[in-house]
Every structure is written in structure tokens, then in C-alpha cells.
Design an enzyme around this catalytic site. Structure first.
Site, PDB file in Angstrom:
ATOM      1  N   LEU A  25       0.941  -1.346  -0.038  1.00 27.49           N
ATOM      2  CA  LEU A  25      -0.053  -0.001   0.053  1.00 27.49           C
ATOM      3  C   LEU A  25       0.987   1.499   0.207  1.00 27.49           C
ATOM      4  O   LEU A  25       1.940   1.428   0.363  1.00 27.49           O
ATOM      5  CB  LEU A  25      -0.711   0.045   1.102  1.00 27.49           C
ATOM      6  CG  LEU A  25      -0.492   0.078   2.678  1.00 27.49           C
ATOM      7  CD1 LEU A  25       0.039   1.613   2.993  1.00 27.49           C
ATOM      8  CD2 LEU A  25      -1.473  -0.444   3.603  1.00 27.49           C
ATOM      9  N   GLU A  31       1.129   5.269   1.236  1.00 30.61           N
ATOM     10  CA  GLU A  31       0.342   6.237   2.155  1.00 30.61           C
ATOM     11  C   GLU A  31      -0.488   7.102   1.202  1.00 30.61           C
ATOM     12  O   GLU A  31       0.260   7.609   0.190  1.00 30.61           O
ATOM     13  CB  GLU A  31       1.198   6.800   3.161  1.00 30.61           C
ATOM     14  CG  GLU A  31       1.707   5.796   4.046  1.00 30.61           C
ATOM     15  CD  GLU A  31       2.724   6.416   5.037  1.00 30.61           C
ATOM     16  OE1 GLU A  31       3.019   7.732   5.085  1.00 30.61           O
ATOM     17  OE2 GLU A  31       3.431   5.493   5.633  1.00 30.61           O
ATOM     18  N   CYS A  43       9.465   4.241   4.141  1.00 34.24           N
ATOM     19  CA  CYS A  43       9.914   2.920   3.427  1.00 34.24           C
ATOM     20  C   CYS A  43      10.968   3.016   2.526  1.00 34.24           C
ATOM     21  O   CYS A  43      11.852   2.641   2.598  1.00 34.24           O
ATOM     22  CB  CYS A  43       8.515   2.838   2.572  1.00 34.24           C
ATOM     23  SG  CYS A  43       7.116   2.159   3.770  1.00 34.24           S
TER      24      CYS A  43
HETATM   25  P1  NAD Z   1       4.176   2.629  12.249  1.00 33.91           P
HETATM   26  O1  NAD Z   1       5.264   3.118  12.687  1.00 33.91           O
HETATM   27  O2  NAD Z   1       3.237   3.541  11.389  1.00 33.91           O
HETATM   28  O3  NAD Z   1       3.409   1.599  13.120  1.00 33.91           O
HETATM   29  C1  NAD Z   1       3.941   0.753  13.817  1.00 33.91           C
HETATM   30  C2  NAD Z   1       3.042   0.607  15.013  1.00 33.91           C
HETATM   31  O4  NAD Z   1       3.269  -0.601  15.824  1.00 33.91           O
HETATM   32  C3  NAD Z   1       3.051   1.741  16.091  1.00 33.91           C
HETATM   33  O5  NAD Z   1       1.870   1.847  16.440  1.00 33.91           O
HETATM   34  C4  NAD Z   1       3.881   1.146  17.295  1.00 33.91           C
HETATM   35  O6  NAD Z   1       3.636   1.714  18.477  1.00 33.91           O
HETATM   36  C5  NAD Z   1       3.677  -0.469  17.027  1.00 33.91           C
HETATM   37  N1  NAD Z   1       4.359  -1.261  17.950  1.00 33.91           N
HETATM   38  C6  NAD Z   1       5.596  -1.335  18.016  1.00 33.91           C
HETATM   39  N2  NAD Z   1       6.017  -2.315  18.911  1.00 33.91           N
HETATM   40  C7  NAD Z   1       4.920  -2.922  19.225  1.00 33.91           C
HETATM   41  C8  NAD Z   1       4.613  -3.978  19.907  1.00 33.91           C
HETATM   42  N3  NAD Z   1       5.677  -4.891  20.527  1.00 33.91           N
HETATM   43  N4  NAD Z   1       3.479  -4.649  20.021  1.00 33.91           N
HETATM   44  C9  NAD Z   1       2.459  -3.981  19.475  1.00 33.91           C
HETATM   45  N5  NAD Z   1       2.743  -2.877  18.720  1.00 33.91           N
HETATM   46  C10 NAD Z   1       3.798  -2.245  18.671  1.00 33.91           C
HETATM   47  O7  NAD Z   1       4.728   1.350  10.935  1.00 33.91           O
HETATM   48  P2  NAD Z   1       4.174   1.347   9.545  1.00 33.91           P
HETATM   49  O8  NAD Z   1       4.389   2.372   8.523  1.00 33.91           O
HETATM   50  O9  NAD Z   1       2.779   0.997   9.721  1.00 33.91           O
HETATM   51  O10 NAD Z   1       5.089   0.237   9.013  1.00 33.91           O
HETATM   52  C11 NAD Z   1       4.894  -1.073   9.323  1.00 33.91           C
HETATM   53  C12 NAD Z   1       5.758  -2.052   8.522  1.00 33.91           C
HETATM   54  O11 NAD Z   1       5.016  -2.164   7.438  1.00 33.91           O
HETATM   55  C13 NAD Z   1       7.223  -1.698   8.368  1.00 33.91           C
HETATM   56  O12 NAD Z   1       8.064  -2.675   8.242  1.00 33.91           O
HETATM   57  C14 NAD Z   1       7.026  -0.873   7.042  1.00 33.91           C
HETATM   58  O13 NAD Z   1       8.238  -1.002   6.492  1.00 33.91           O
HETATM   59  C15 NAD Z   1       6.013  -1.827   6.271  1.00 33.91           C
HETATM   60  N6  NAD Z   1       5.187  -1.049   5.187  1.00 33.91           N
HETATM   61  C16 NAD Z   1       4.942   0.415   5.573  1.00 33.91           C
HETATM   62  C17 NAD Z   1       4.212   0.839   4.599  1.00 33.91           C
HETATM   63  C18 NAD Z   1       3.715   2.425   4.744  1.00 33.91           C
HETATM   64  O14 NAD Z   1       3.496   3.128   3.842  1.00 33.91           O
HETATM   65  N7  NAD Z   1       3.890   3.111   5.724  1.00 33.91           N
HETATM   66  C19 NAD Z   1       3.812   0.417   3.422  1.00 33.91           C
HETATM   67  C20 NAD Z   1       4.335  -1.091   3.087  1.00 33.91           C
HETATM   68  C21 NAD Z   1       4.706  -1.733   4.208  1.00 33.91           C
END
Ligand code: NAD
Length: 439
Positions: free
Chosen positions: A152, A154, A262
Site C-alpha cells: 500500500l 500512504e 519506506c
Molecule cells: P508505524 O510506525 O506507523 O506503526 C507501527 C506500530 O507498531 C506503532 O503504532 C507502534 O506503536 C506499534 N508497535 C511497536 N512495537 C509493538 C509491539 N511490540 N506490540 C504492538 N505494537 C507495537 O509503521 P508502519 O508505517 O505501519 O509500518 C509497519 C511495517 O510495514 C514496516 O515494516 C514498514 O516498512 C512496512 N510498510 C509500510 C508501509 C507504509 O506506507 N507505511 C507500506 C508497506 C509496508
């Protein structure tokens, strides 16, 4: 209907959890951030993502979506456990798997019946095996680990999640693959593929996708830098090559570099993975260097315009756009932040405006720059306007008002939003990326 736990409720977890609930599943989202869980449970959305709030509210109200800080509460009833946890760069640039592996160990202690642990975080090759062995250290029941990278974007995350161009499933377990297919069937009704592959290929697919996109951006940015030197126009070149179906039209826009949570971290992590396996990934190292330089390209243009770094001191800049791209409040690795830092270093002052990202930016720059409530307010008595994010509302402004508010009729446009010819006619000194300045 599946019972699903989503661990991590950020940009990926909240969108995934909401969209799984929207297709009829029973979803419990977990986060360690108590404040976030409290807000979400009260129906207050924690990120700006177009279209998300309506779905979030509906599924919360209809009882298919709930939030907790308690891992056990979510995991016990779940058939599928999604990990949407952060994988930030460690000190050497490789992906830090602490969050993922910590949770995997906890899961091992918690699970008592067959579950599919699905890794949605972007993780290096071999992580599924590490997650499997972390769980197996404690678990006394059967489980499968599946790699299911998320693509996805953002800003259009809901649309991307509900209608993905493809779903990638990395697994060798027929049982897990069948359940994953059933879960994703409603999302690919128009015929987009569910691609099943081995887990290492699935993990690498995500990095390869982001690296390719980062490469295209850095490539076009280098073309734009050549344009600046030879007097060519990168917009014309974009159209000239984008119509070639082998190249395609997307991701050919020159600008002030890629940012976000990312591309920068995934490029770094992929370089590190290659290194760990004895391979020097030269082209991505260059893409990264080009990007770092490109984030400062407007500073070069600003210094040149004002006659050197010393003359930037005391100048006031209006800054439009803080998020790393439009339609998001995410400022992680945003080029705007580099511009702010570089200008502050030179003794300039900044009045900034962004439609959605100001709360996040305040956490970094409160007291260091001025945040204004309306876009035009930033222009008052400014020596120049800088455009760092191409939000739609900046595309067709009242140029007469802009000219009357700005002290210096100068615009540094990092996103090629306006037509250079028109800007000249309107009486602006207008600098953009890889397009000739009209004298
Ligand atoms: P983010 O930082 O927005 O969210 C991560 C969440 O995990 C936070 O709310 C944090 O509080 C929580 N968290 C941390 N440790 C935790 C634990 N032990 N237990 C429960 N919750 C916990 O991150 P994101 O942007 O959603 O990205 C997550 C993953 O997805 C990453 O690996 C990223 O590379 C990948 N990703 C992100 C996107 C994007 O556009 N943001 C797209 C594709 C993939």
C-alpha cells in the site's frame, strides 16, 4: 469470516485491520502505545489517510473491529495473526528486527492452537525463518509463518488495500496458503493475481519493488540535474520517454528526492542484505547518494539566487508542504525537513504550512520555525516561497495575492507545480527542478 489479530496499529496495521473488518472478518488490533489504543477505542482516528475514517468508524460501531494493548486478548481467539510492526533501520542501516522478534517470542508463549503468523512488515530475507524459530522455542502447538509483504501507498492506502494490484504470499504450507487465499479473495474479485511463492522470494519482492521505484526517482533526478546544465526540460523528457510502453508513465517526476518511512530505509536495508551475502549492490548505493544530494538541491538554488550562503542569513522563507508526499500527515524522512534544517543552519527563518502534517512537524520544530494556520499567511513579508510537497491546494493559487504578500517575488518549486513561462509573466522569479528558468 476469520478471526484476526493485527499486531502494530500504524499506517499498515490500522489500514489492514480496518479493511479486513470491512470484508466481514472479526479483527482485534494490538498496540503497545496505550494512548493510541485509547483514542482508537474511543473512535478517534490516529492517522490521516483518505477514506479510512469512514470505514474505521463503521467497523468499530458494528463490532467487527476493536483495539487493545493486551497481546493475549487478541491472539487467543485468532486464526491469523498479522505482524505490522516497525522495522526501522539499525545503526548500520540494516533492518532492526527487534520489534518483530520480540513479538514472535511472546507469540510462542501465548499460542495453544494452530495459527498462521503473517508477516506484513517489510523484512529482510530469512526473517520468516527467524520468526518461526523464535515462536518454536516456546510453542507447544502447530503453526505456520507466512510472508505477506504490503504494497500500500500512504495517501491512497485504503484504495490500495481494498483493490491491490497483486497479493504476494510466501509460504510452503498448503494449509496456510489456502486460508490466505480465502482471506484475500474479496480483495481480488476483479482478477488481480494472488502470487504464491517461497517465503524468501516474497520477502525480497517487497525490497525489489521499493528499490526499483527509488531507482526511477533518482534516475529522473539525475536527468533533471543534467537538464539544468544543458538547458533542457525534464518535463518534456518525461513525456518523451513515459509514452514508451517499456518504460511507462509513472514515477518519472523529478523533484527534491524520495522520503517517507519506506524507500530510504528499504534501500538501505537491501544494500545491507546484499552486503551480508557478499554482494556489492552498486546501483542502489548510487541511488541513495543521488537522493541525499537531491534533498539539498533547492538549497543550492537558494544560495545561488541570494549570492552565497552568508546572504541566506536573516532571510525569511515561506514553506509550503511538510509531509513527504501529498495526502498524508507522515513527515518521516521528508525532504522538507532537510530544507528546514539547512536553512536554520544558515540563520534563516521559516514560516511553514501543510494541510495535514503540521501536528507531526510541531513535535520536531516547535519554537524553531513558525507554523501558520493558512497557506497564504506563510507568505507575509517572506523573501521567497519554497514548495516542498505538491498538495493539490498549492496547484492553482491566487498568484496576485501571493505576489502582494511576498516581499521577494521569488519561488523555489521543488515539485514542478507551476508553468515557468506563466510564472515569469506573473512577475515571479521562479526556480524549479530540471526546467529552464525563463529570463
Ligand atoms: P508505524 O510506525 O506507523 O506503526 C507501527 C506500530 O507498531 C506503532 O503504532 C507502534 O506503536 C506499534 N508497535 C511497536 N512495537 C509493538 C509491539 N511490540 N506490540 C504492538 N505494537 C507495537 O509503521 P508502519 O508505517 O505501519 O509500518 C509497519 C511495517 O510495514 C514496516 O515494516 C514498514 O516498512 C512496512 N510498510 C509500510 C508501509 C507504509 O506506507 N507505511 C507500506 C508497506 C509496508
Amino acid at each position: 469470516m476469520f478471526k484476526i489479530a493485527v499486531i502494530g496499529t500504524g499506517y499498515v496495521g490500522l489500514v489492514a485491520g480496518t479493511c479486513f473488518a470491512e470484508t466481514g472478518n472479526d479483527v482485534t488490533c494490538v498496540d503497545i502505545n496505550e494512548e493510541k489504543v485509547k483514542q482508537l477505542s474511543e473512535g478517534k482516528i490516529t492517522i490521516f489517510e483518505p477514506g479510512l475514517e469512514v470505514l474505521f468508524r463503521r467497523n468499530l460501531r458494528e463490532g467487527r473491529l476493536r483495539f487493545t494493548t493486551q497481546l493475549a486478548e487478541a491472539v487467543h481467539p485468532a486464526e491469523l495473526v498479522f505482524l505490522a510492526l516497525p522495522t526501522p533501520p539499525g545503526e548500520d542501516g540494516s533492518a532492526d528486527l527487534k520489534h518483530v522478534l520480540d513479538v514472535a517470542h511472546e507469540l510462542g508463549k501465548l499460542i495453544h492452537s494452530y495459527k498462521i503468523i503473517v508477516n506484513k512488515s517489510t523484512v529482510p530475507v530469512g526473517t520468516a525463518e527467524m520468526v518461526r524459530s523464535a515462536i518454536a522455542t516456546h510453542a507447544k502447538c502447530e503453526f505456520d509463518v507466512v510472508s505477506n509483504p504490503e504494497f500500500l501507498r500512504e495517501g491512497v492506502a485504503v484504495e490500495d488495500f481494498l483493490k491491490p494490484e497483486r497479493i504476494v504470499i510466501g509460504s510452503s504450507s498448503a494449509r496456510a496458503i489456502e486460508i490466505m487465499r480465502q482471506l484475500y479473495e474479496p480483495f481480488v474479485r476483479q482478477g488481480n493475481p494472488i502470487l504464491v511463492m517461497d517465503e524468501r522470494s516474497a520477502e525480497l519482492t517487497k525490497y525489489a519493488a521499493n528499490a526499483m521505484l527509488a531507482l526511477r526517482i533518482s534516475f529522473m533526478n539525475e536527468i533533471s540535474n543534467i537538464c539544468d546544465r544543458v538547458g533542457a526540460n525534464v518535463d518534456a523528457i518525461r513525456r518523451g520517454i513515459g509514452t514508451d510502453s517499456r518504460i511507462g508513465k509513472q514515477f518519472l517526476y523529478a523533484g527534491i528526492g524520495y522520503g517517507g518511512s519506506c524507500f530510504p530505509k528499504d534501500v538501505k536495508a537491501l544494500i545491507k542484505t546484499a552486503e551480508a551475502y557478499g554482494y556489492d549492490f552498486k546501483i542502489m548505493k548510487s541511488a541513495e547518494l543521488v537522493n541525499e544530494a537531491q534533498k539539498r538541491i533547492l538549497i543550492e538554488k537558494i544560495e545561488k539566487h541570494f549570492g552565497g550562503s552568508a546572504n541566506v542569513k536573516g532571510k525569511k522563507f515561506a514553506l509550503w508542504g511538510l509531509s513527504f508526499k501529498p495526502n498524508t500527515d507522515d513527515i518521516r524522512e521528508a525532504p522538507a525537513l532537510v530544507i528546514i534544517d539547512e536553512l536554520l543552519k544558515r540563520g534563516a527563518s521559516i514560516a511553514a504550512y501543510d494541510p495535514e502534517a503540521m501536528d507531526n512537524a510541531r513535535k520536531l520544530y516547535e519554537g524553531k520555525i513558525i507554523f501558520v494556520a493558512k497557506d497564504y499567511d506563510a507568505l507575509v513579508d517572506a523573501d521567497a516561497l519554497i514548495i516542498a510537497t505538491e498538495w493539490n491546494e498549492f496547484r492553482n493559487p491566487d498568484f496576485n495575492k501571493m505576489r502582494s504578500y511576498l516581499r521577494g517575488k521569488v519561488i523555489f518549486d521543488g515539485r514542478n507545480v507551476y508553468d515557468p513561462q506563466k510564472m515569469k509573466q506573473m512577475g515571479f522569479e521562479y526556480y524549479s527542478i530540471g526546467r529552464p528558468t525563463v529570463d
